[in-house]
Design a protein around this motif. Structure first.
Motif, PDB file in Angstrom:
ATOM      1  N   GLU A 157       0.826  -1.205   0.000  1.00  0.00           N
ATOM      2  CA  GLU A 157       0.000   0.000   0.000  1.00  0.00           C
ATOM      3  C   GLU A 157       0.860   1.255   0.000  1.00  0.00           C
ATOM      4  O   GLU A 157       0.549   2.238  -0.685  1.00  0.00           O
ATOM      5  CB  GLU A 157      -0.917  -0.012   1.234  1.00  0.00           C
ATOM      6  CG  GLU A 157      -2.013  -1.076   1.174  1.00  0.00           C
ATOM      7  CD  GLU A 157      -2.850  -1.104   2.438  1.00  0.00           C
ATOM      8  OE1 GLU A 157      -2.443  -0.427   3.411  1.00  0.00           O
ATOM      9  OE2 GLU A 157      -3.893  -1.789   2.451  1.00  0.00           O
ATOM     10  N   ALA A 158       1.951   1.240   0.780  1.00  0.00           N
ATOM     11  CA  ALA A 158       2.846   2.401   0.806  1.00  0.00           C
ATOM     12  C   ALA A 158       3.477   2.639  -0.566  1.00  0.00           C
ATOM     13  O   ALA A 158       3.581   3.770  -1.041  1.00  0.00           O
ATOM     14  CB  ALA A 158       3.934   2.194   1.861  1.00  0.00           C
ATOM     15  N   ALA A 159       3.895   1.543  -1.227  1.00  0.00           N
ATOM     16  CA  ALA A 159       4.493   1.666  -2.560  1.00  0.00           C
ATOM     17  C   ALA A 159       3.478   2.205  -3.557  1.00  0.00           C
ATOM     18  O   ALA A 159       3.801   3.031  -4.422  1.00  0.00           O
ATOM     19  CB  ALA A 159       5.022   0.305  -3.012  1.00  0.00           C
ATOM     20  N   ALA A 160       2.213   1.724  -3.441  1.00  0.00           N
ATOM     21  CA  ALA A 160       1.168   2.193  -4.358  1.00  0.00           C
ATOM     22  C   ALA A 160       0.891   3.678  -4.164  1.00  0.00           C
ATOM     23  O   ALA A 160       0.727   4.431  -5.129  1.00  0.00           O
ATOM     24  CB  ALA A 160      -0.111   1.375  -4.139  1.00  0.00           C
ATOM     25  N   LYS A 161       0.852   4.126  -2.897  1.00  0.00           N
ATOM     26  CA  LYS A 161       0.625   5.542  -2.619  1.00  0.00           C
ATOM     27  C   LYS A 161       1.758   6.392  -3.166  1.00  0.00           C
ATOM     28  O   LYS A 161       1.546   7.460  -3.738  1.00  0.00           O
ATOM     29  CB  LYS A 161       0.492   5.762  -1.111  1.00  0.00           C
ATOM     30  CG  LYS A 161      -0.814   5.234  -0.526  1.00  0.00           C
ATOM     31  CD  LYS A 161      -0.889   5.513   0.964  1.00  0.00           C
ATOM     32  CE  LYS A 161      -2.192   4.997   1.558  1.00  0.00           C
ATOM     33  NZ  LYS A 161      -2.271   5.248   3.011  1.00  0.00           N
TER      34      LYS A 161
ATOM     35  N   ALA B 155       3.728  10.186  -7.241  1.00  0.00           N
ATOM     36  CA  ALA B 155       4.696  10.536  -8.287  1.00  0.00           C
ATOM     37  C   ALA B 155       3.990  10.778  -9.615  1.00  0.00           C
ATOM     38  O   ALA B 155       4.317  11.713 -10.356  1.00  0.00           O
ATOM     39  CB  ALA B 155       5.728   9.418  -8.423  1.00  0.00           C
ATOM     40  N   ALA B 156       2.990   9.921  -9.906  1.00  0.00           N
ATOM     41  CA  ALA B 156       2.248  10.083 -11.157  1.00  0.00           C
ATOM     42  C   ALA B 156       1.470  11.397 -11.159  1.00  0.00           C
ATOM     43  O   ALA B 156       1.419  12.108 -12.170  1.00  0.00           O
ATOM     44  CB  ALA B 156       1.297   8.900 -11.348  1.00  0.00           C
ATOM     45  N   ALA B 157       0.861  11.739 -10.013  1.00  0.00           N
ATOM     46  CA  ALA B 157       0.104  12.986  -9.903  1.00  0.00           C
ATOM     47  C   ALA B 157       1.017  14.198 -10.085  1.00  0.00           C
ATOM     48  O   ALA B 157       0.666  15.168 -10.762  1.00  0.00           O
ATOM     49  CB  ALA B 157      -0.611  13.056  -8.555  1.00  0.00           C
ATOM     50  N   GLU B 158       2.211  14.152  -9.489  1.00  0.00           N
ATOM     51  CA  GLU B 158       3.156  15.260  -9.621  1.00  0.00           C
ATOM     52  C   GLU B 158       3.638  15.406 -11.068  1.00  0.00           C
ATOM     53  O   GLU B 158       3.758  16.525 -11.583  1.00  0.00           O
ATOM     54  CB  GLU B 158       4.354  15.022  -8.694  1.00  0.00           C
ATOM     55  CG  GLU B 158       5.435  16.094  -8.776  1.00  0.00           C
ATOM     56  CD  GLU B 158       4.973  17.468  -8.380  1.00  0.00           C
ATOM     57  OE1 GLU B 158       5.655  18.457  -8.722  1.00  0.00           O
ATOM     58  OE2 GLU B 158       3.902  17.565  -7.726  1.00  0.00           O
ATOM     59  N   ALA B 159       3.891  14.260 -11.716  1.00  0.00           N
ATOM     60  CA  ALA B 159       4.318  14.306 -13.123  1.00  0.00           C
ATOM     61  C   ALA B 159       3.214  14.899 -13.999  1.00  0.00           C
ATOM     62  O   ALA B 159       3.481  15.700 -14.901  1.00  0.00           O
ATOM     63  CB  ALA B 159       4.678  12.899 -13.596  1.00  0.00           C
ATOM     64  N   LYS B 160       1.969  14.523 -13.707  1.00  0.00           N
ATOM     65  CA  LYS B 160       0.842  15.050 -14.476  1.00  0.00           C
ATOM     66  C   LYS B 160       0.697  16.548 -14.259  1.00  0.00           C
ATOM     67  O   LYS B 160       0.433  17.301 -15.195  1.00  0.00           O
ATOM     68  CB  LYS B 160      -0.441  14.327 -14.047  1.00  0.00           C
ATOM     69  CG  LYS B 160      -1.660  14.716 -14.855  1.00  0.00           C
ATOM     70  CD  LYS B 160      -2.869  13.887 -14.437  1.00  0.00           C
ATOM     71  CE  LYS B 160      -4.097  14.279 -15.266  1.00  0.00           C
ATOM     72  NZ  LYS B 160      -5.288  13.487 -14.861  1.00  0.00           N
ATOM     73  N   ARG B 161       0.886  16.994 -12.993  1.00  0.00           N
ATOM     74  CA  ARG B 161       0.782  18.419 -12.689  1.00  0.00           C
ATOM     75  C   ARG B 161       1.862  19.214 -13.426  1.00  0.00           C
ATOM     76  O   ARG B 161       1.595  20.265 -14.012  1.00  0.00           O
ATOM     77  CB  ARG B 161       0.910  18.635 -11.180  1.00  0.00           C
ATOM     78  CG  ARG B 161       0.682  20.084 -10.748  1.00  0.00           C
ATOM     79  CD  ARG B 161       1.119  20.295  -9.320  1.00  0.00           C
ATOM     80  NE  ARG B 161       2.563  20.151  -9.184  1.00  0.00           N
ATOM     81  CZ  ARG B 161       3.429  21.087  -9.572  1.00  0.00           C
ATOM     82  NH1 ARG B 161       3.016  22.222 -10.103  1.00  0.00           N
ATOM     83  NH2 ARG B 161       4.729  20.891  -9.414  1.00  0.00           N
ATOM     84  N   GLN B 162       3.092  18.670 -13.416  1.00  0.00           N
ATOM     85  CA  GLN B 162       4.187  19.358 -14.100  1.00  0.00           C
ATOM     86  C   GLN B 162       3.944  19.425 -15.606  1.00  0.00           C
ATOM     87  O   GLN B 162       4.214  20.436 -16.247  1.00  0.00           O
ATOM     88  CB  GLN B 162       5.507  18.648 -13.801  1.00  0.00           C
ATOM     89  CG  GLN B 162       5.965  18.797 -12.351  1.00  0.00           C
ATOM     90  CD  GLN B 162       7.290  18.117 -12.103  1.00  0.00           C
ATOM     91  OE1 GLN B 162       7.834  17.454 -12.986  1.00  0.00           O
ATOM     92  NE2 GLN B 162       7.824  18.257 -10.895  1.00  0.00           N
TER      93      GLN B 162
END
Length: 278
Positions: free
Chosen positions: A102-106, A111-118
């Motif tokens: 679960e920690a790895a998934a979070k 990371a995916a959300a930050e990449a999308k934001r950038q």
């Protein structure tokens, strides 16, 4: 007397083996206290009101059976406790594995959300830059065609015709005063209105009297056609409203004045009506 056999002794833990051995030792003590012999003899129970004779062999067998049952219970308890401990260890390991997953998934989702934001921010910045560049190009294009658009407002007007008669031969001083007077002489011969004061006022506002002035910072400059000369005329306007008999050099003070006044005449009626950039 033979000690009782402890069932499944190999499956017991050290604690349970000690317990079972203790149970066997306790059996031997019981036999000693009761006075029963290991040879299988008989004895009479003292004080027994019934007067029955108790056989040592029967009592011993019963006690051994009880000890065997206790040992078996201890063995089963030991097996059950071992199984429970293994089950708990397995459950703990599974819980740790699940928590790690679960920690790895979070972390991956963050990371995916930050990449999308950038990526979105970069796309927005590129779009803004593209929009600004497009606006600059449109503004430059509009400035480049300014003279044509203004001319369209007066469809019946036409550039001044070539002079029918040459202006009288007069000598003019090579300074702002002489340039304005010579230009006015040519304008009069070609029917272009304009007063000395109107010409002088616009020259001082546009170039401060410098015939070589050029504006390299406005929209015309950005479009590649900077304003030049005493009255800051762009090349397309100078060429369209140039009056024959004057220099074809936009920096020539007399030619610049005459062309600019001819342009102002067709758009505003006279250079005297111009009070700002035109």
């Amino acid at each position: 007397m033979q000690l009782p056999t402890i069932p499944k002794i190999g499956r017991l833990s050290r604690k349970h083996k000690i317990t079972a051995a203790g149970a066997a030792a306790a059996a031997a003590v019981v036999l000693t206290v009761t006075g029963l012999q290991a040879t299988g003899g008989t004895a009479v129970a003292s004080g027994d009101p019934t007067g029955f004779t108790v056989a040592a062999s029967a009592g011993t067998a019963q006690q051994v059976k009880s000890i065997d049952a206790q040992a078996e219970v201890a063995a089963k308890r030991g097996v059950a406790e071992d199984a429970a401990a293994k089950k708990k260890a397995a459950a703990d390991a599974a819980a740790k594995k699940k928590a790690a997953a679960e920690a790895a998934a979070k972390k991956k989702a963050a990371a995916a959300a930050e990449a999308k934001r950038q990526a979105a921010a970069e796309a927005a910045a590129k779009k803004k830059a593209a929009d600004e560049a497009a606006a600059q190009r449109a503004k430059a294009k509009q400035a480049a065609t300014r003279s044509t658009q203004r001319a369209a407002l007066q469809p019946t007007a036409a550039p001044a015709a070539a002079p029918t008669t040459a202006p009288a031969a007069t000598t003019y001083t090579d300074d702002l005063d002489g340039w304005i007077k010579q230009a006015m002489s040519i304008m009069q011969a070609n029917g272009i209105p304009g007063s000395y004061d109107g010409i002088y006022r616009n020259i001082m506002r546009e170039s401060s009297g410098n015939p070589n002035a050029i504006n390299l910072t406005d929209s015309n400059a950005a479009a590649g056609i900077p304003s030049k000369g005493l009255l800051q005329t762009i090349d397309p306007t100078f060429e369209e409203y140039h009056v024959a008999g004057t220099s074809s050099n936009v920096y020539d003070p007399v030619a610049n004045i005459v062309a600019a006044c001819n342009y102002a005449y067709h758009l505003y009626g006279s250079i005297d009506n111009v009070d700002s950039a035109y």
